[in-house]
Scaffold this motif. Structure first.
Motif: not given
Length: 507
Positions: A201-202, A241-242, A269-271, A301-302
């Motif tokens: 994600f990061g 993002c988190g 953005v959440s994942g 790739a997320a």
């Protein structure tokens, strides 16, 4: 040129003085970033690193991580980023499985990697502040084919040894491009995160996407709710993002943030895991910003689906398929199910990994001949094409013949004002096959008992979904990205809680 560095070079040529990265110790412009990446690649080449070599890489969320990561790629080698908390034994496994010829680790995180490298007889290199390189810079970065592996990212899995997902240059380039398109990011944006950069994600959706768009990327090496809020305010972030535990933690930070402090923030953005409804609503109430939820895997790739900014998807859904990607929900017969019915989620597109490193059988089990990847997740589509992830197929609880999806129970419990974290799992039961257990962390100083939790759930859930076992902890175990790790929960207290519940009922 096919390279993760190519768009960054373009920005360095057109806007050399624009800030690319910000960290606690300072910032780098795009021109400076490209210069340091080429110098790092030159240093690796001087040490004998050749295209195709695998490099174990450990670093925190700092600009130096980006320089080292892209430097390895620019030299033509394959990055193998791993968790800084890994033990020497775990790192030895990665070195053996990937066939690494060099290990690189951040100076304060180097002990385990140095030990593992020594035991395996490979070279070790410290990643130091400034990512200094004592060699001549390369002139041209390595030119990859789209199908060439850029990174091996080991999946933790629930059983067996970790497998290396082969993410190609084409996969990561597509992920960066599509992520930028979804967030509508430009060079005017300021993107920030406290996510670990060794996590997909990061890396793909934040680091590579932000740099692909020419934005300024702010990096927070150690997430705390207060430090994340401070970063958003100080750097006037427009995109942050988190993962759900981060948003939840920010909600429980001291309520002294000025009302207009987040006015510049246009997208959160959440994942990584399902976002509880109450957390999303509370974040909007407190900070005035909607959270857009996405869904993807290491193996994709997320990316997979995303709730489009400006066109909010219904709460509880993770949006439609992202551009260039197909998503299907299939039944047990392998055929797509009608809208509204549940089944396993399958994904196909340029973001799907090439396969698992040296695991042809596992690759064949996961990706079919037409390129569809089996996710192992249970989902359903609504009429507008938004996907709802119901649960992991392996986390489904079957109690007395009834299917119970943990996320549904968790969402009901998260509505309780004194419940900060919750994980619902199944525990073996002689009578029902499985019984439902809830592991809960409450607001510090608040006393909550199991009966009160069950009463709360009873008003919101069918009786067969109620948690019979309730166990309280100070905090739930989490992985490096902040995702709650259900497999790390000790089952013994839960089994004891079921026995206690039954005894009270029968007494």
């Amino acid at each position: 040129m096919t390279s993760l560095v190519a768009p960054i070079i373009t920005h360095a040529e057109t806007t050399p003085d624009h800030e690319a990265l910000r960290g606690p110790a300072g910032s780098l412009t795009y021109a400076q970033l490209v210069g340091e990446v080429k110098a790092y690649a030159g240093m690796l080449a001087a040490r004998g690193v050749a295209p195709g070599d695998r490099i174990l890489f450990i670093g925190p969320t700092l600009p130096e991580f980006v320089v080292g990561y892209l430097g390895i790629h620019a030299a033509g080698a394959i990055v193998v980023p791993v968790n800084p908390l890994c033990t020497p034994a775990e790192l030895s496994y990665f070195i053996d499985d990937a066939g690494c010829r060099l290990a690189i680790a951040w100076e304060s995180l180097a002990s385990a990697a140095r030990t593992a490298a020594s035991e395996k007889g490979i070279d070790f290199l410290t990643l130091s502040a400034g990512a200094t390189a004592d060699a001549d810079a390369i002139t041209d970065v390595h030119d990859f084919d789209d199908a060439d592996i850029a990174m091996l990212l080991y999946t933790s899995g629930t059983t067996g040894r970790p497998k290396g997902a082969e993410l190609t240059t084409g996969n990561l380039t597509a992920a960066a491009r599509i992520s930028g398109q979804l967030s509508q990011s430009t060079a005017d944006d300021r993107v920030g995160t406290g996510l670990p950069l060794f996590h997909v994600f990061g890396q793909a959706a934040v680091m590579l996407s932000g740099l692909h768009s020419g934005a300024t990327v702010s990096l927070l090496p150690m997430f705390t709710p207060t430090s994340m809020i401070d970063l958003i305010v100080k750097d006037q972030l427009t995109i942050v993002c988190g993962v759900p535990t981060m948003w939840n933690a920010m909600l429980h930070a001291p309520d002294d943030t000025p009302a207009d402090a987040f006015n510049h923030l246009r997208l959160a953005v959440s994942g990584g895991a399902s976002l509880p409804l109450e957390v999303s609503n509370a974040f909007k109430r407190r900070f005035g910003c909607d959270i857009s939820e996405g869904y993807g895997l290491t193996e994709t790739a997320a990316l997979g689906t995303f709730s489009r900014p400006g066109t909010p998807s219904p709460i509880g859904t993770v949006g439609p398929a992202v551009p260039e990607v197909d998503v299907e929900v299939r039944g047990s017969d392998g055929q797509p199910v009608p809208t509204g019915e549940r089944g396993e989620v399958f994904i196909r597109g340029p973001i799907v990994m090439r396969g698992y490193w040296n695991r042809p059988d596992a690759t064949a089990e996961t990706i079919d001949a037409d390129g569809w990847l089996s996710t192992g997740d249970i989902g359903e589509f609504d009429e507008a094409g938004n996907l709802r992830i119901v649960d992991r197929a392996k986390e489904l609880i079957i109690r007395g013949g009834y299917n119970v999806y943990p996320s549904e129970v968790e969402n009901a419990l998260y509505e309780h004002p004194d419940i900060v974290e919750v994980a619902v799992v199944g525990v073996p039961d002689e009578h029902y096959g499985e019984e439902i257990a809830a592991v809960i962390a409450t607001t510090p100083g608040v006393t909550l008992d199991a009966a009160a939790v069950r009463d709360w759930a009873n008003d919101r859930l069918a009786s067969y979904k109620l948690p019979r076992a309730v166990h309280f902890v100070d905090a739930l175990p989490k992985g490096p990205s902040g995702k709650i790790l259900k497999r790390a929960i000790d089952p013994e207290p839960l089994l004891a809680a079921v026995v206690e519940y039954r005894a009270a009922r029968n007494g």
